[in-house]
Design a protein around this motif. Structure first.
Motif, PDB file in Angstrom:
ATOM      1  N   SER A  19      13.372  72.959  -3.259  1.00 57.19           N
ATOM      2  CA  SER A  19      12.795  73.332  -1.977  1.00 57.19           C
ATOM      3  C   SER A  19      13.465  72.508  -0.885  1.00 57.19           C
ATOM      4  O   SER A  19      13.858  71.348  -1.124  1.00 57.19           O
ATOM      5  N   PRO A  20      13.610  73.065   0.326  1.00 54.03           N
ATOM      6  CA  PRO A  20      14.107  72.241   1.444  1.00 54.03           C
ATOM      7  C   PRO A  20      13.268  70.997   1.667  1.00 54.03           C
ATOM      8  O   PRO A  20      13.797  69.954   2.059  1.00 54.03           O
ATOM      9  N   LEU A  21      11.971  71.075   1.408  1.00 49.60           N
ATOM     10  CA  LEU A  21      11.127  69.897   1.557  1.00 49.60           C
ATOM     11  C   LEU A  21      11.524  68.810   0.569  1.00 49.60           C
ATOM     12  O   LEU A  21      11.488  67.614   0.895  1.00 49.60           O
ATOM     13  N   HIS A  22      11.893  69.193  -0.655  1.00 45.50           N
ATOM     14  CA  HIS A  22      12.358  68.206  -1.630  1.00 45.50           C
ATOM     15  C   HIS A  22      13.600  67.489  -1.114  1.00 45.50           C
ATOM     16  O   HIS A  22      13.700  66.254  -1.195  1.00 45.50           O
ATOM     17  N   SER A  23      14.547  68.255  -0.594  1.00 48.19           N
ATOM     18  CA  SER A  23      15.802  67.667  -0.118  1.00 48.19           C
ATOM     19  C   SER A  23      15.558  66.719   1.048  1.00 48.19           C
ATOM     20  O   SER A  23      16.116  65.612   1.096  1.00 48.19           O
ATOM     21  N   LEU A  24      14.709  67.129   1.984  1.00 44.33           N
ATOM     22  CA  LEU A  24      14.414  66.277   3.133  1.00 44.33           C
ATOM     23  C   LEU A  24      13.696  65.002   2.702  1.00 44.33           C
ATOM     24  O   LEU A  24      13.965  63.915   3.226  1.00 44.33           O
ATOM     25  N   ALA A  25      12.784  65.128   1.742  1.00 42.34           N
ATOM     26  CA  ALA A  25      12.062  63.953   1.253  1.00 42.34           C
ATOM     27  C   ALA A  25      13.010  63.003   0.522  1.00 42.34           C
ATOM     28  O   ALA A  25      12.916  61.779   0.668  1.00 42.34           O
ATOM     29  N   GLN A  26      13.936  63.545  -0.260  1.00 37.30           N
ATOM     30  CA  GLN A  26      14.868  62.686  -0.996  1.00 37.30           C
ATOM     31  C   GLN A  26      15.809  61.958  -0.049  1.00 37.30           C
ATOM     32  O   GLN A  26      16.126  60.775  -0.259  1.00 37.30           O
ATOM     33  N   VAL A  27      16.244  62.627   1.012  1.00 41.68           N
ATOM     34  CA  VAL A  27      17.079  61.961   2.019  1.00 41.68           C
ATOM     35  C   VAL A  27      16.321  60.784   2.621  1.00 41.68           C
ATOM     36  O   VAL A  27      16.866  59.687   2.802  1.00 41.68           O
ATOM     37  N   LEU A  28      15.061  60.988   2.936  1.00 42.06           N
ATOM     38  CA  LEU A  28      14.235  59.919   3.492  1.00 42.06           C
ATOM     39  C   LEU A  28      14.100  58.763   2.509  1.00 42.06           C
ATOM     40  O   LEU A  28      14.209  57.585   2.883  1.00 42.06           O
ATOM     41  N   LEU A  29      13.884  59.063   1.239  1.00 39.45           N
ATOM     42  CA  LEU A  29      13.726  58.020   0.241  1.00 39.45           C
ATOM     43  C   LEU A  29      15.009  57.225   0.025  1.00 39.45           C
ATOM     44  O   LEU A  29      14.965  56.016  -0.233  1.00 39.45           O
ATOM     45  N   ASP A  30      16.154  57.902   0.130  1.00 38.28           N
ATOM     46  CA  ASP A  30      17.437  57.253  -0.145  1.00 38.28           C
ATOM     47  C   ASP A  30      17.980  56.470   1.034  1.00 38.28           C
ATOM     48  O   ASP A  30      18.882  55.637   0.875  1.00 38.28           O
ATOM     49  N   GLU A  31      17.473  56.715   2.228  1.00 35.66           N
ATOM     50  CA  GLU A  31      18.047  56.123   3.439  1.00 35.66           C
ATOM     51  C   GLU A  31      17.673  54.643   3.560  1.00 35.66           C
ATOM     52  O   GLU A  31      16.538  54.263   3.292  1.00 35.66           O
ATOM     53  N   ARG A  32      18.650  53.839   3.950  1.00 32.68           N
ATOM     54  CA  ARG A  32      18.416  52.405   4.146  1.00 32.68           C
ATOM     55  C   ARG A  32      18.658  51.972   5.590  1.00 32.68           C
ATOM     56  O   ARG A  32      18.130  50.946   6.017  1.00 32.68           O
ATOM     57  N   LEU A  34      17.914  51.881   9.373  1.00 29.40           N
ATOM     58  CA  LEU A  34      16.660  52.114  10.081  1.00 29.40           C
ATOM     59  C   LEU A  34      16.735  53.322  10.997  1.00 29.40           C
ATOM     60  O   LEU A  34      15.820  54.162  11.026  1.00 29.40           O
ATOM     61  N   GLY A  35      17.809  53.431  11.744  1.00 28.44           N
ATOM     62  CA  GLY A  35      17.937  54.554  12.672  1.00 28.44           C
ATOM     63  C   GLY A  35      17.961  55.893  11.948  1.00 28.44           C
ATOM     64  O   GLY A  35      17.281  56.848  12.349  1.00 28.44           O
ATOM     65  N   ARG A  36      18.757  55.956  10.902  1.00 30.14           N
ATOM     66  CA  ARG A  36      18.839  57.215  10.143  1.00 30.14           C
ATOM     67  C   ARG A  36      17.548  57.489   9.384  1.00 30.14           C
ATOM     68  O   ARG A  36      17.184  58.641   9.164  1.00 30.14           O
ATOM     69  N   LEU A  37      16.842  56.413   8.973  1.00 31.73           N
ATOM     70  CA  LEU A  37      15.569  56.593   8.290  1.00 31.73           C
ATOM     71  C   LEU A  37      14.548  57.246   9.232  1.00 31.73           C
ATOM     72  O   LEU A  37      13.816  58.158   8.831  1.00 31.73           O
ATOM     73  N   VAL A  38      14.493  56.773  10.477  1.00 28.69           N
ATOM     74  CA  VAL A  38      13.577  57.368  11.450  1.00 28.69           C
ATOM     75  C   VAL A  38      13.922  58.834  11.667  1.00 28.69           C
ATOM     76  O   VAL A  38      13.035  59.702  11.749  1.00 28.69           O
ATOM     77  N   ALA A  39      15.224  59.131  11.741  1.00 29.34           N
ATOM     78  CA  ALA A  39      15.647  60.523  11.935  1.00 29.34           C
ATOM     79  C   ALA A  39      15.292  61.386  10.724  1.00 29.34           C
ATOM     80  O   ALA A  39      14.881  62.544  10.866  1.00 29.34           O
ATOM     81  N   ALA A  40      15.431  60.828   9.522  1.00 28.18           N
ATOM     82  CA  ALA A  40      15.105  61.580   8.305  1.00 28.18           C
ATOM     83  C   ALA A  40      13.613  61.872   8.237  1.00 28.18           C
ATOM     84  O   ALA A  40      13.194  62.974   7.841  1.00 28.18           O
ATOM     85  N   GLU A  41      12.795  60.896   8.625  1.00 25.70           N
ATOM     86  CA  GLU A  41      11.350  61.121   8.633  1.00 25.70           C
ATOM     87  C   GLU A  41      10.978  62.188   9.655  1.00 25.70           C
ATOM     88  O   GLU A  41      10.133  63.061   9.384  1.00 25.70           O
ATOM     89  N   ALA A  42      11.611  62.144  10.821  1.00 28.74           N
ATOM     90  CA  ALA A  42      11.336  63.143  11.855  1.00 28.74           C
ATOM     91  C   ALA A  42      11.732  64.539  11.383  1.00 28.74           C
ATOM     92  O   ALA A  42      11.042  65.523  11.678  1.00 28.74           O
ATOM     93  N   ALA A  43      12.829  64.645  10.633  1.00 27.37           N
ATOM     94  CA  ALA A  43      13.267  65.952  10.139  1.00 27.37           C
ATOM     95  C   ALA A  43      12.269  66.516   9.135  1.00 27.37           C
ATOM     96  O   ALA A  43      11.947  67.715   9.150  1.00 27.37           O
TER      97      ALA A  43
END
Length: 368
Positions: A19-32, A34-43
């Motif tokens: 699911s697209p939600l799985h992919s977005l959640a995994q990106v958030l989990l893998d991000e280290r 801070l800036g990209r993490l905030v963007a991943a959570e927003a997505a």
């Protein structure tokens, strides 16, 4: 004292994003970063908001039902709760949709029906206001209907988000026709019901409902009040109210509280019976197909004396946490002989529900 090994997790995960939600959640989990993490959570939040606005609860539920791993499930569930509970920026007022779980430990000789409505819900609301769970003078409505968990589960997340933004006052209650859920007490049992409500929360104001409040004098006072309202001469009743929660967390909080108390009752009653019969009790922990954790309490050398308990694993239940909790409760009952089976076992053996007995275990079985 040797540490117990951990039970296996019987739940199956896909291992891949479906699911697209799985992919977005995994990106958030893998991000280290801070800036990209905030963007991943927003997505991820934006995609959940889009699905909720489109009333596409099916897509959300499909993603929750087929997670590639437990971490993705946990982050999806967390962000869904945020999306459902938090109003849009700039909202002057929004509705807090909440539920108060009630665990009822009841016993009766014969049968008795506990009515599906409190006789005086206004007294309950007044007590919660007096103890600061509800803010005095606020626009809050608490329904007196006792609801089963299935009715709360049936409300889509998109409806909760829509009610949050659309309701203008609390006095009309929630825009859904809930049915009273009476309880038929036949012997002894541990039952779960909910009181649901709505509170109007002004922006930038102190919370009008104290969600997830710690137990205190309010809980003891509410236990007494509910016991008085639901009492019956032929019935022993111990109401155990939980704190009000937002709707989705209340579903898990009530289920877990009921199961914990069911296990406490099971363990204390079974250990007492085994000891009174002159037997040496042994607890056997095992996990089974069908997403079940089972505990067998039986006599060490008598295969006829035993009882079994089943904990159906919820999506977010942690097997290691449940094992620790149950072992701790057994120790409180002065029982330390716990044996853990490390392999995943079938639900049925020889055409009967399978509960491994102490007498069946080899001498090398793991014990504590």
């Amino acid at each position: 004292m040797q540490a117990l090994p951990l039970l296996p997790d019987p739940r199956q995960y896909t291992g891949t994003a479906t699911s697209p939600l799985h992919s977005l959640a995994q990106v958030l989990l893998d991000e280290r970063d801070l800036g990209r993490l905030v963007a991943a959570e927003a997505a991820l939040d934006a995609e959940l908001a889009r699905l909720l606005t489109a009333n596409d609860d099916a897509a959300i539920q499909a993603a929750l039902a087929t997670p590639p791993n437990p971490a993705v499930l946990r982050i999806l569930s967390e962000r869904l709760r945020v999306a459902v509970e938090n109003p849009a920026p700039g909202s002057a007022m929004h509705a807090v949709i909440f539920a108060l779980p009630l665990v009822l430990v009841a016993g009766v000789r014969g049968k008795h029906v506990i009515a599906g409505r409190l006789p005086d819900v206004s007294a309950v609301q007044a007590l919660l206001t007096e103890h600061g769970i509800f803010k005095a003078g606020s626009d809050i409505q608490l329904s007196g209907r006792l609801l089963d968990r299935e009715q709360l589960q049936a409300i889509p997340s998109s409806s909760l988000a829509r009610w949050r933004d659309a309701l203008q006052y609390a006095s009309g209650g929630l825009p859904h026709e809930f049915s009273e859920s009476p309880i038929t007490v036949d012997g002894d049992g541990v039952y779960l019901r909910y009181l649901v409500g709505v509170a109007m929360q002004p922006a930038d104001a102190d919370p009008v409902v104290q969600l997830n409040a710690p137990p205190g004098t309010w809980a003891m006072a509410l236990t007494k009040l509910l016991g008085e309202q639901l009492k019956h001469d032929a019935m022993t009743l111990f109401p155990l109210p939980r704190s009000p929660h937002a709707w989705l967390p209340a579903l898990d909080d009530g289920r877990i509280a009921q199961q914990e108390i069911r296990f406490q009752v099971f363990a204390s009653n079974t250990l007492r019976k085994l000891r009174e019969a002159g037997e040496t009790p042994v607890a056997v922990f095992s996990c089974h197909e069908g997403n079940e954790l089972r505990v067998t309490l039986g006599a060490e050398k008598n295969g006829e004396e035993w009882a079994g308990f089943i904990w159906p694993l919820g999506p977010q239940d942690r097997v290691d946490g449940l094992q620790h909790m149950m072992v701790s409760l057994l120790r409180e009952c002065h029982h330390d002989d716990v044996r853990v089976l490390p392999d995943l076992l079938p639900q049925v053996k020889d055409d009967l529900p399978y509960f491994p007995l102490p007498t069946e275990l080899p001498s090398a079985a793991t014990r504590h």
